[in-house]
Write an enzyme that holds these catalytic residues in place. Structure first.
Site, PDB file in Angstrom:
ATOM      1  N   GLY A   1     -26.763  49.977  73.309  1.00 28.42           N
ATOM      2  CA  GLY A   1     -27.651  51.067  72.956  1.00 28.42           C
ATOM      3  C   GLY A   1     -27.597  51.349  71.469  1.00 28.42           C
ATOM      4  O   GLY A   1     -27.134  50.549  70.661  1.00 28.42           O
ATOM      5  N   CYS A   2     -28.004  52.510  71.118  1.00 33.07           N
ATOM      6  CA  CYS A   2     -28.126  52.923  69.723  1.00 33.07           C
ATOM      7  C   CYS A   2     -26.762  53.040  69.060  1.00 33.07           C
ATOM      8  O   CYS A   2     -25.842  53.639  69.623  1.00 33.07           O
ATOM      9  CB  CYS A   2     -28.846  54.265  69.691  1.00 33.07           C
ATOM     10  N   HIS A   3     -26.631  52.509  67.863  1.00 32.02           N
ATOM     11  CA  HIS A   3     -25.337  52.596  67.185  1.00 32.02           C
ATOM     12  C   HIS A   3     -25.029  54.012  66.701  1.00 32.02           C
ATOM     13  O   HIS A   3     -23.878  54.333  66.440  1.00 32.02           O
ATOM     14  CB  HIS A   3     -25.171  51.567  66.074  1.00 32.02           C
ATOM     15  N   TRP A   4     -26.008  54.875  66.617  1.00 28.02           N
ATOM     16  CA  TRP A   4     -25.735  56.279  66.295  1.00 28.02           C
ATOM     17  C   TRP A   4     -24.893  56.888  67.413  1.00 28.02           C
ATOM     18  O   TRP A   4     -23.932  57.600  67.164  1.00 28.02           O
ATOM     19  CB  TRP A   4     -27.012  57.091  66.151  1.00 28.02           C
TER      20      TRP A   4
ATOM     21  N   THR B   1     -23.129  55.199  69.757  1.00 25.13           N
ATOM     22  CA  THR B   1     -21.858  54.494  69.889  1.00 25.13           C
ATOM     23  C   THR B   1     -20.875  54.966  68.829  1.00 25.13           C
ATOM     24  O   THR B   1     -19.690  55.186  69.104  1.00 25.13           O
ATOM     25  CB  THR B   1     -22.084  52.973  69.816  1.00 25.13           C
TER      26      THR B   1
END
Length: 167
Positions: free
Chosen positions: A9-12, A14
């Site tokens: 998913g989104c690295h923000w 994670t």
């Protein structure tokens, strides 16, 4: 200190998840590359951690439970559910965590265990996304529920507030 990579998913999201854990010393947000056929750059984080405080087993379990480890959504291949290993010994630990997760959820995990090959940091304006402004609508909608889950189910390694530490 050890390093491990996570993609899903989104690295923000994670990044925010792993910044909320005791024993995590640094989270580098960006794009990770592995070997073919997983050699396209995908969103992810590199987590530097103290294994005396938080184990790789716990980090892997947190990862599997805070993203869609069983789903297939990946626009343009930029989201890859993966654990990127830096050392051969990490592979077995990651595989055991994935197998345990699949048994507990009753669904096969699509999370891959891949060798880490490369990293490119994301643009500076996206670094420490949650910590710089946790009131953003994206943070409230997607990251806050994950942090609440961690505080409930991983209380022994959860920081009381993800914004407690300076970026």
């Amino acid at each position: 200190m050890e390093k491990i990579g996570f993609g899903g998913g989104c690295h923000w999201c994670t990044e925010g998840v792993f910044q909320a854990l005791k024993g995590v010393l640094q989270v580098a947000q960006g794009f990770i590359q592995s070997e073919a056929p997983s050699d396209t750059w995908a969103e992810g984080v590199i987590v530097s951690f103290d294994p005396g405080v938080v184990s790789l087993e716990i980090l892997a379990e947190v990862h599997l439970r805070t993203h869609s480890a069983n789903g297939t959504y990946s626009p343009g291949g930029r989201y890859r559910s993966a654990i990127y290993v830096f050392e051969a010994e990490q592979r077995d630990t990651a595989m055991r965590a994935i197998a345990r997760f699949a048994t507990e959820t009753g669904a096969a995990s699509r999370t891959l265990v891949l060798p880490f090959l490369g990293f490119k940091p994301s643009d500076g304006r996206y670094q420490n996304y949650y910590r710089t402004d946790p009131s953003r609508p994206f943070c409230r909608r997607y990251i806050d529920p994950k942090l609440n889950y961690i505080r409930r189910h991983f209380a022994e390694v959860a920081l009381p507030d993800a914004t407690d530490r300076a970026p």
